[in-house]
Design an enzyme around this catalytic site. Structure first.
Site, PDB file in Angstrom:
ATOM      1  N   LYS A 190       3.450   9.155   8.824  1.00 43.25           N
ATOM      2  CA  LYS A 190       3.170   8.246  10.041  1.00 43.25           C
ATOM      3  C   LYS A 190       4.065   9.007  11.253  1.00 43.25           C
ATOM      4  CE  LYS A 190       0.510   4.824   8.100  1.00 43.25           C
ATOM      5  NZ  LYS A 190       0.452   4.222   6.997  1.00 43.25           N
ATOM      6  N   ASP A 207       9.440   2.885  -0.015  1.00 39.92           N
ATOM      7  CA  ASP A 207       8.339   3.662   0.910  1.00 39.92           C
ATOM      8  C   ASP A 207       8.527   3.106   2.251  1.00 39.92           C
ATOM      9  OD1 ASP A 207       6.127   4.525   1.931  1.00 39.92           O
ATOM     10  OD2 ASP A 207       4.496   3.597   0.633  1.00 39.92           O
ATOM     11  N   TYR A 227       0.825  -1.055  -0.013  1.00 41.56           N
ATOM     12  CA  TYR A 227       0.023  -0.101  -0.177  1.00 41.56           C
ATOM     13  C   TYR A 227       0.910   1.165  -0.031  1.00 41.56           C
ATOM     14  CZ  TYR A 227      -3.490   3.345   1.385  1.00 41.56           C
ATOM     15  OH  TYR A 227      -4.254   4.353   1.489  1.00 41.56           O
TER      16      TYR A 227
HETATM   17  C1  LIG Z   1      -0.081   4.595   5.574  1.00 40.59           C
HETATM   18  C2  LIG Z   1       0.984   4.540   4.387  1.00 40.59           C
HETATM   19  C3  LIG Z   1       0.853   5.401   3.195  1.00 40.59           C
HETATM   20  C4  LIG Z   1       0.077   6.437   3.013  1.00 40.59           C
HETATM   21  O1  LIG Z   1      -0.051   7.472   4.165  1.00 40.59           O
HETATM   22  P1  LIG Z   1      -1.358   8.407   4.379  1.00 40.59           P
HETATM   23  O2  LIG Z   1      -0.672   9.350   5.570  1.00 40.59           O
HETATM   24  O3  LIG Z   1      -2.145   7.461   5.043  1.00 40.59           O
HETATM   25  O4  LIG Z   1      -1.640   9.167   3.121  1.00 40.59           O
HETATM   26  C5  LIG Z   1       1.670   5.272   2.105  1.00 40.59           C
HETATM   27  N1  LIG Z   1       2.609   4.056   2.163  1.00 40.59           N
HETATM   28  C6  LIG Z   1       2.613   3.283   3.353  1.00 40.59           C
HETATM   29  C7  LIG Z   1       3.710   2.071   3.299  1.00 40.59           C
HETATM   30  C8  LIG Z   1       1.806   3.369   4.331  1.00 40.59           C
HETATM   31  O5  LIG Z   1       1.833   2.684   5.544  1.00 40.59           O
END
Ligand SMILES: *Cc1c(COP(=O)(O)O)cnc(C)c1O
Length: 445
Positions: free
Chosen positions: A283, A245, A146
């Protein structure tokens, strides 16, 4: 599904009138586990309180940011102090510099960093830079990973897309979908074959540094070469980029995120130099306020406007309250904090494993640094297909029994569990007390 009490139920009814499904982010609606979500009014340390005054031990941590526990004094004080000096300037302010310096000092591949307001914005912007730098359109992602709700990255995404068993999202144009190639996570042969055929079209591979949005999947080594290093080398050989990511793993899997776990020089790895070209954060970096960031090599980040041709901007980017919360959180994350997190995480894993084993519930616990998740199946999970093959009904029974026992788990079998430095032995004891009944419920299939 007995827990929701009057005040939360009433709020949920009102919410559903004016907010789609009553929530501002899908998994919060409890759609896959059923029942009514508690509406939370207060959080302190590892504890949550809902609108009915019911208290829960929190294992969601706002999906990661609350790594020092809720309403941490140092963080709250930093935000209060910043608020007294103005809520937003729309102009440069010192906190942005300090936060960027902290990230650059921790994460070797990040030479420059730009702040945004969410992880979604971070991955969207990193992708734009990668396409501009290479002059190519195609992006490769892995099933079950994700990267936020970026159009190009929603195909076979994890998190809520997995929770609700959606193939992707409506509203994404065919042209956008065509530029995204989805491969099974960990499949080196498929990647090699794709690059042999279409390498010259590929702008970037994007991956979660350790997938944690289909549950936690540990990247595997083959002949001493970790999966992330393999991705970097495969991309670079074709003139493409690797976007790692670390929105979820950053500053959590270790002090340096997952790159600190499998990057060069990390314990148990070789010193062979490799690095992602761009990295994304979110986060933890905002400590509970809306912050995302993307960064990497100076030559790539130099493509951003105003110096370069890639436009990217934000009215509230680098907001002084947000940078204060992020900086105070990172400052609180010293070696001792990671030691505390690591032991709380391991203790929790052990007690969950013991309870499920005692009750005869098939399960496997997987980790990425201090991050972990529990799959309700026997065999290790290496791909999204494996993750989907778990017993989600057993998870649902377990989830509701835990909630009845005063423990708030992620309301989905496809999410990591989040501990904080506020998860003391006393808090862990409260979780331990709830586990036998929940494991028993999971066993009653
Ligand atoms: C939570 C998450 C996102 C998206 O972040 P948001 O602040 O919710 O837009 C993207 N990549 C990863 C790996 C995530 O866990």
């Amino acid at each position: 599904m007995t827990h929701p009490t009057a005040a939360s139920a009433d709020l949920f009814t009102r919410a559903q009138q004016v907010i789609p499904s009553g929530v501002n982010s899908p998994v919060r609606a409890f759609g896959s586990v059923g029942g009514t979500p508690p509406f939370l009014t207060n959080a302190k340390g590892a504890l949550l309180t809902d609108a009915d005054g019911t208290e829960y031990v929190d294992l969601v941590g706002s999906w990661g940011p609350m790594i020092l526990g809720h309403a941490n004094e140092r963080v709250v004080e930093a935000v209060r102090e910043a608020a007294g000096h103005g809520l937003s300037f729309g102009a440069p302010q010192p906190g942005e510099v300090s936060l960027a310096e902290e990230v650059v000092s921790r994460i070797a591949p990040v030479e420059q960093l730009r702040l945004v307001n969410s992880g979604t914005e971070a991955t969207m912007s990193a992708l734009r830079v990668a396409r501009a730098a290479t002059g190519r359109d195609v992006v490769v992602k892995f099933a079950g990973c994700y990267h936020g709700h970026v159009d190009a990255l929603l195909a076979e995404a994890g998190s809520g897309v997995a929770t609700f068993a959606m193939p992707g999202s409506a509203g994404v144009t065919a042209a956008t979908a065509r530029d995204t190639v989805v491969l099974p996570y960990g499949d080196r042969e498929a990647l090699t074959a794709l690059f042999a055929e279409r390498g010259h079209e590929i702008a970037a591979i994007i991956t979660e540094a350790a997938p944690a949005n289909m549950g936690v999947v540990t990247p595997l080594e083959v002949d001493g070469v970790g999966f992330n290093r393999f991705l970097a080398e495969t991309a670079h050989a074709a003139g493409a980029l690797l976007i790692s990511d670390e929105v979820l793993t950053g500053f959590r899997a270790s002090r340096e995120g997952y790159y600190g776990v499998d990057g060069p020089g990390a314990q148990g790895t070789t010193d062979e130099a490799w690095a992602p070209d761009l990295m994304t954060f979110g986060k933890v970096i905002g400590g509970g306020l809306p912050v995302g960031a993307f960064g990497g090599r100076k030559d790539l980040m130099g493509l951003l406007a105003p110096a370069g041709p890639v436009y990217q901007a934000g009215t509230l980017s680098g907001n002084p309250l947000a940078t204060a919360a992020g900086l105070a959180t990172l400052e609180g994350l010293d070696e001792a904090a990671y030691t505390t997190l690591g032991s709380a995480s391991r203790a929790l894993q052990q007690m969950v494993a013991d309870a499920l084993t005692t009750a005869g519930v098939p399960h496997v616990i997987q980790t990425a640094g201090t991050l972990f998740s529990v799959f309700f199946r026997e065999q290790p999970v290496e791909t999204y297909e494996d993750a989907k093959a778990q017993d989600t009904a057993a998870f649902t029974r377990f989830f509701h029994a835990m909630l009845d026992g005063g423990v708030y788990l992620p309301p989905s079998a496809f999410e990591a569990w989040f501990v904080s430095t506020a998860h003391t032995d006393e808090i862990l004891d409260r979780i331990a007390a709830a586990l036998p009944a929940a494991a028993g419920a999971a066993a009653q299939g």
